[in-house]
Design a protein around this motif. Sequence first.
Motif, PDB file in Angstrom:
ATOM      1  N   CYS A 268      13.335 -10.741 -45.698  1.00 13.47           N
ATOM      2  CA  CYS A 268      13.753 -12.035 -45.147  1.00 13.47           C
ATOM      3  C   CYS A 268      14.826 -12.730 -45.981  1.00 13.47           C
ATOM      4  CB  CYS A 268      12.540 -12.955 -45.013  1.00 13.47           C
ATOM      5  SG  CYS A 268      11.231 -12.299 -43.956  1.00 13.47           S
ATOM      6  N   VAL A 269      15.364 -12.033 -46.984  1.00  8.94           N
ATOM      7  CA  VAL A 269      16.393 -12.653 -47.835  1.00  8.94           C
ATOM      8  C   VAL A 269      17.602 -11.728 -47.919  1.00  8.94           C
ATOM      9  CG1 VAL A 269      14.787 -14.050 -49.167  1.00  8.94           C
ATOM     10  CG2 VAL A 269      15.271 -11.719 -49.901  1.00  8.94           C
ATOM     11  N   PRO A 270      18.813 -12.268 -47.817  1.00  7.41           N
ATOM     12  CA  PRO A 270      20.019 -11.421 -47.815  1.00  7.41           C
ATOM     13  C   PRO A 270      20.138 -10.525 -49.033  1.00  7.41           C
ATOM     14  CG  PRO A 270      20.554 -13.648 -47.094  1.00  7.41           C
ATOM     15  CD  PRO A 270      19.136 -13.689 -47.569  1.00  7.41           C
ATOM     16  N   GLY A 271      19.616 -10.949 -50.170  1.00  7.13           N
ATOM     17  CA  GLY A 271      19.716 -10.123 -51.364  1.00  7.13           C
ATOM     18  C   GLY A 271      18.920  -8.841 -51.294  1.00  7.13           C
ATOM     19  N   GLY A 272      18.088  -8.678 -50.268  1.00  5.12           N
ATOM     20  CA  GLY A 272      17.289  -7.465 -50.146  1.00  5.12           C
ATOM     21  C   GLY A 272      18.004  -6.306 -49.493  1.00  5.12           C
ATOM     22  N   PHE A 273      19.280  -6.513 -49.106  1.00  7.82           N
ATOM     23  CA  PHE A 273      20.026  -5.466 -48.386  1.00  7.82           C
ATOM     24  C   PHE A 273      21.474  -5.463 -48.857  1.00  7.82           C
ATOM     25  CE2 PHE A 273      22.990  -4.395 -45.017  1.00  7.82           C
ATOM     26  CZ  PHE A 273      22.486  -3.223 -44.472  1.00  7.82           C
ATOM     27  N   ALA A 274      22.032  -4.273 -49.025  1.00  3.76           N
ATOM     28  CA  ALA A 274      23.462  -4.175 -49.350  1.00  3.76           C
ATOM     29  C   ALA A 274      24.008  -2.860 -48.802  1.00  3.76           C
ATOM     30  CB  ALA A 274      23.688  -4.242 -50.862  1.00  3.76           C
ATOM     31  N   TRP A 275      25.151  -2.949 -48.095  1.00  4.79           N
ATOM     32  CA  TRP A 275      25.800  -1.732 -47.610  1.00  4.79           C
ATOM     33  C   TRP A 275      26.343  -0.929 -48.790  1.00  4.79           C
ATOM     34  CZ3 TRP A 275      25.130   0.386 -43.171  1.00  4.79           C
ATOM     35  CH2 TRP A 275      24.951  -0.367 -42.017  1.00  4.79           C
ATOM     36  N   VAL A 276      26.207   0.383 -48.683  1.00  2.00           N
ATOM     37  CA  VAL A 276      26.863   1.300 -49.610  1.00  2.00           C
ATOM     38  C   VAL A 276      27.995   2.027 -48.877  1.00  2.00           C
ATOM     39  CG1 VAL A 276      26.587   3.311 -51.118  1.00  2.00           C
ATOM     40  CG2 VAL A 276      24.757   1.590 -50.958  1.00  2.00           C
ATOM     41  N   ILE A 277      27.687   2.552 -47.698  1.00  2.00           N
ATOM     42  CA  ILE A 277      28.701   3.204 -46.855  1.00  2.00           C
ATOM     43  C   ILE A 277      28.575   2.622 -45.451  1.00  2.00           C
ATOM     44  CG2 ILE A 277      29.564   5.375 -45.905  1.00  2.00           C
ATOM     45  CD1 ILE A 277      28.215   6.808 -48.241  1.00  2.00           C
ATOM     46  N   ALA A 278      29.611   1.916 -45.042  1.00  2.00           N
ATOM     47  CA  ALA A 278      29.583   1.311 -43.708  1.00  2.00           C
ATOM     48  C   ALA A 278      30.754   1.757 -42.851  1.00  2.00           C
ATOM     49  CB  ALA A 278      29.595  -0.211 -43.838  1.00  2.00           C
ATOM     50  N   ASP A 279      31.656   2.583 -43.415  1.00  2.00           N
ATOM     51  CA  ASP A 279      32.903   2.864 -42.707  1.00  2.00           C
ATOM     52  C   ASP A 279      33.167   4.352 -42.477  1.00  2.00           C
ATOM     53  OD1 ASP A 279      33.273   3.533 -45.323  1.00  2.00           O
ATOM     54  OD2 ASP A 279      35.132   2.404 -45.602  1.00  2.00           O
ATOM     55  N   ASP A 280      32.172   5.201 -42.658  1.00  2.00           N
ATOM     56  CA  ASP A 280      32.390   6.639 -42.466  1.00  2.00           C
ATOM     57  C   ASP A 280      32.210   6.986 -40.993  1.00  2.00           C
ATOM     58  OD1 ASP A 280      32.705   9.339 -42.576  1.00  2.00           O
ATOM     59  OD2 ASP A 280      31.131   9.712 -44.051  1.00  2.00           O
ATOM     60  N   THR A 281      33.187   6.595 -40.200  1.00  2.00           N
ATOM     61  CA  THR A 281      33.120   6.858 -38.760  1.00  2.00           C
ATOM     62  C   THR A 281      33.340   8.332 -38.450  1.00  2.00           C
ATOM     63  OG1 THR A 281      35.461   6.317 -38.510  1.00  2.00           O
ATOM     64  CG2 THR A 281      33.873   4.525 -38.216  1.00  2.00           C
ATOM     65  N   ALA A 282      34.062   9.039 -39.331  1.00  2.00           N
ATOM     66  CA  ALA A 282      34.354  10.455 -39.070  1.00  2.00           C
ATOM     67  C   ALA A 282      33.080  11.290 -39.114  1.00  2.00           C
ATOM     68  CB  ALA A 282      35.371  10.976 -40.087  1.00  2.00           C
ATOM     69  N   ASN A 283      32.194  10.979 -40.063  1.00  2.00           N
ATOM     70  CA  ASN A 283      30.967  11.765 -40.212  1.00  2.00           C
ATOM     71  C   ASN A 283      29.737  11.083 -39.608  1.00  2.00           C
ATOM     72  OD1 ASN A 283      31.968  14.045 -41.861  1.00  2.00           O
ATOM     73  ND2 ASN A 283      32.419  12.424 -43.352  1.00  2.00           N
ATOM     74  N   SER A 284      29.926   9.853 -39.116  1.00  2.00           N
ATOM     75  CA  SER A 284      28.797   9.084 -38.577  1.00  2.00           C
ATOM     76  C   SER A 284      27.657   9.008 -39.587  1.00  2.00           C
ATOM     77  CB  SER A 284      28.301   9.684 -37.255  1.00  2.00           C
ATOM     78  OG  SER A 284      29.278   9.566 -36.255  1.00  2.00           O
ATOM     79  N   VAL A 285      28.022   8.589 -40.789  1.00  2.00           N
ATOM     80  CA  VAL A 285      27.045   8.411 -41.862  1.00  2.00           C
ATOM     81  C   VAL A 285      26.969   6.937 -42.231  1.00  2.00           C
ATOM     82  CG1 VAL A 285      26.537   8.878 -44.299  1.00  2.00           C
ATOM     83  CG2 VAL A 285      27.295  10.738 -42.803  1.00  2.00           C
ATOM     84  N   PHE A 286      25.739   6.449 -42.354  1.00  2.00           N
ATOM     85  CA  PHE A 286      25.472   5.101 -42.867  1.00  2.00           C
ATOM     86  C   PHE A 286      24.690   5.241 -44.166  1.00  2.00           C
ATOM     87  CE2 PHE A 286      25.444   4.754 -38.221  1.00  2.00           C
ATOM     88  CZ  PHE A 286      26.294   3.690 -37.988  1.00  2.00           C
ATOM     89  N   ALA A 287      24.959   4.341 -45.106  1.00  2.00           N
ATOM     90  CA  ALA A 287      24.141   4.285 -46.316  1.00  2.00           C
ATOM     91  C   ALA A 287      24.038   2.831 -46.763  1.00  2.00           C
ATOM     92  CB  ALA A 287      24.748   5.140 -47.425  1.00  2.00           C
ATOM     93  N   TRP A 288      22.827   2.458 -47.135  1.00  2.00           N
ATOM     94  CA  TRP A 288      22.629   1.104 -47.660  1.00  2.00           C
ATOM     95  C   TRP A 288      21.516   1.124 -48.702  1.00  2.00           C
ATOM     96  CZ3 TRP A 288      21.202   2.330 -42.578  1.00  2.00           C
ATOM     97  CH2 TRP A 288      19.842   2.221 -42.259  1.00  2.00           C
TER      98      TRP A 288
END
Length: 723
Positions: free
Chosen positions: A614-634
Amino acid sequence: MPRLDDKTLYALPPGTADLLDGTCGEPFSILGRHNAGAVDIVRVFHRDARRVRLVIRRPHGGWAERAMRRIDDTGLYIGHIPAGASYRLRITWADGVQETEDPYSFPALLCERELELFSSGRATGLDQIMGAHPMQVDTVAGVRFAVWAPHAQRVSVIGDFNIWDGRRHPMRLHPSVGVWEIFIPGLGAGERYKYEILDRQGHIVPHKADPFARQAEIPPATASVIAPPALPAWTDGEWMRDRARWQADDAPITIYALHAPSWRRPKGDPALTMSWDALAGALIAHVQAGGFTHVGFLPVMEHPSGWSWGCVPLGLFCPSARHGPPDGFARLVDACHGVGIGVIVDWIPDRLSPDLHGIACFDGTALYEHPHPRPHDRSAAEGTPLCYDLGRPEVRGFLIASALMWLEHYHVDGLRVDLRGHVAWHEDEITAFLRELNMAIAQRVPDALVIASGGLSGPGVTMPAEHGGYGFSFEWNRAMPCHLRTYLGHDPQWRGQHHMDMVALSGQAFSEKYILCHSHADTAHAAPALLLRFPGDAWRRHATLRIYLAFLWAWPGKKLMFMGQEFAPDVPWNPEGELPWDRADLPFAMGTRRMAGDLNRLYRACPALHRGDCVPGGFAWVIADDTANSVFAWMRQDRDNAPVLIVCNMTPEVHHDYHVGVPHDGYWHEVFNSDAIEYGGSGVGNAGGVHSRPYWIHGQAHACVLTLPPLGVVYLSMARVSP
C-alpha cells in the motif's frame, strides 16, 4: 369485591367493531386489562375458542377460576378481576386446553430512547430493538416482536402458534415512529412467523417475513423463524485479540473467495447444499492447503431461489437456511479462526429483492426501497432488484445495523460492500451513507476490514471518512487483472506492441489501497473460463495462466482468488452446479494448484512481497522498456528486509544470459519459478540461483545474468525463502 352491573362490565368500547372485522390499529385500547375502580375489566378476543376462563391469583396464595362471558358470536370474551390482581387465561379449543398469560396484559416494552434511536437512524443495538427476541417479562417467558410499518392500518404477528390468523395478535403502534410491537408469552426459539399488514386502503398485503429476522425457513418456504437468543460459546479469543495485526495494511492478505452452495455439492447433486458444519470440515482444509489467510464468501444472507446467487438478499440479518441454522455459520467462523483463517462476507447495501414476501412495498408503500425507480428499470415482476431509499434515516440505520451485526454477533472479520452501479443514481445519498457506515464500523469494530467493490467515483475510497474520503479499508481492483488478461490474450509475438500499456498500470498501483481480484463476475456463465482466454495449445495456455497468477502475486496489492482458479478449470463457473472436482487431479490442474499454494506461502513468508502493498516505496521498476523481448522486471522491497526481484518473460522463447540490474552484490536465490516441472512447466531456470556481478545496468551497480524460462516468471531474493 364490588360487582359491576352488566351495563358497565359488558359495554363495548369505541373501536370494537374494527377489532372484530380485523381493521383495528389500537387493539390495546380494547383488549387486556382496563381499570374500573376496584375491579379490572379483562377483554380477550378468541374467535375459535369454545370457552375462556380467567385464572386469578388469590391475595394469600393459590388460584381461582372465573368464567368469561362470550359476547354473542363475535369471539370477544369479557370478565373482571380485583384491581391489580395477576391473571392467566385458560382457553378451551376444539382439540385441547391451553393455559397462558394474556399478551394484552403486558405494557409497551420499547422505551422512548430505543424508538428515538430507530427513527434517527443511529445504529447502536438496533438489531436488538427490532425483530423477534426471546426474553422474560416479570418471570414470564415469551417473545417480543417489533416491526416498522408507519403507513399500515393494522399489523399482526401470525404463525403456527395462532394458525396464521391475523385477528389473534394485532400489535401496539408507537405512532410517532411507526413501530409496532407486542410481547407474546409462551413462544420460544424455532417458531415460524410472519407479519400480516393491513394497508391504509384496507388491503392485506402479501404476508411479510421479518426484515430483522435472525433465522428463516429453507427456501422456497418464506417464513421467518424465531432464533435462539445466543450463539454457541466462542473459542476464538486469541484470533480476535490479534486480528488487527493480521488485517493491517502491511500484513499479507490473500483471500479464497467462494460461492458456498456451488463450491461442492453433496454427492455432486445440484439439488443439495453442504451444511455450514460440513463446509467447516472440507473448506477449511482446502483453504489451509492453499496457503490463504482469509476465506471470502459471496453473500451468505438469505436470498431468493435461482436468479440472484445471493447477491440480492431477502434477509440481511440471517445466514441462508440452505446451509442449516445460524449457529452452524457461527461454528464455521469459529473453526476458521481456530486455524488462523479470517472470514469476509459480501454485504449488499444498494439493492433489495422485489419478492413480495420480503421488504419490497412492505406496508403497502415504498418504505425501504426508493419511491422513484429509475425510468429504465423493469417491473418488479421481472425480477429486477430495487434500490434502497438511503435518504431515510430508518433505512440507513437498518443497513448499518446489519453490517454491525455480522461483525459483532458472528465475529466476521470483514465485509465486501458490493455496489453494482447504482452509485451514480442518487450519488450524494449513497456517498453520505457509505461514510456514515464506515465511521460506525471504525468506532465499534476498528479492526474489521471494509472493502469497496466498484461503482465509486473519484479518489479517496480508502481515505478516512473524517478526512473527506469514503473510509474503506481496501478497494477491489478488477481493472489491473483485466488489463493483464487482455495483454496475455494477445499472441506472444504481438505482446510487445502492448508492453507500455502494462507499464502504465504502475502509475495507479497506489492511488488507493487495493485488493487485486479476478472475481466471480468475470467467471460465470457466458464468460469463458480464464484458461481458455489465452492463446495456444494446452501447455501454452497453462503456462500463461501461471504467468497471470505469478504476475499478480508479485504486483502491489492484496490478493483474491475466486474458487476453482487454483486448479485452472476449462469450464466457466456454474452457480447451479459445483466446481469440476473431477478435473482437479489432472496433471496440469495439480501443477497449477501446487503453484497457487506456493505463491500464497511465499507471499506470506517474504515481507518485501506484502509489507509495501500500500506504499509506493514497496515497488520499483527495473526493466520497463524491453518491448522487443516482452520482458518485465521489478523489485518488491521493504526497508527492513531483503528485496525480491521479479522477472517475467511473456514469450515462449527461452532468454539466455539475460542481464538484470540489482542493488546488492551476492547470491540471489531463485525462490520461485512458474516454469518448474512440478507446476507443469518445462523446468528451465537458474539451478537455484545466481551470483550477481559488478556490472552497471538499469541504474544498478550489479547484475544478475539469468536464464528466463519460456512463458515464465521467476522471483529472486538474497534471503533463502521456501514456499
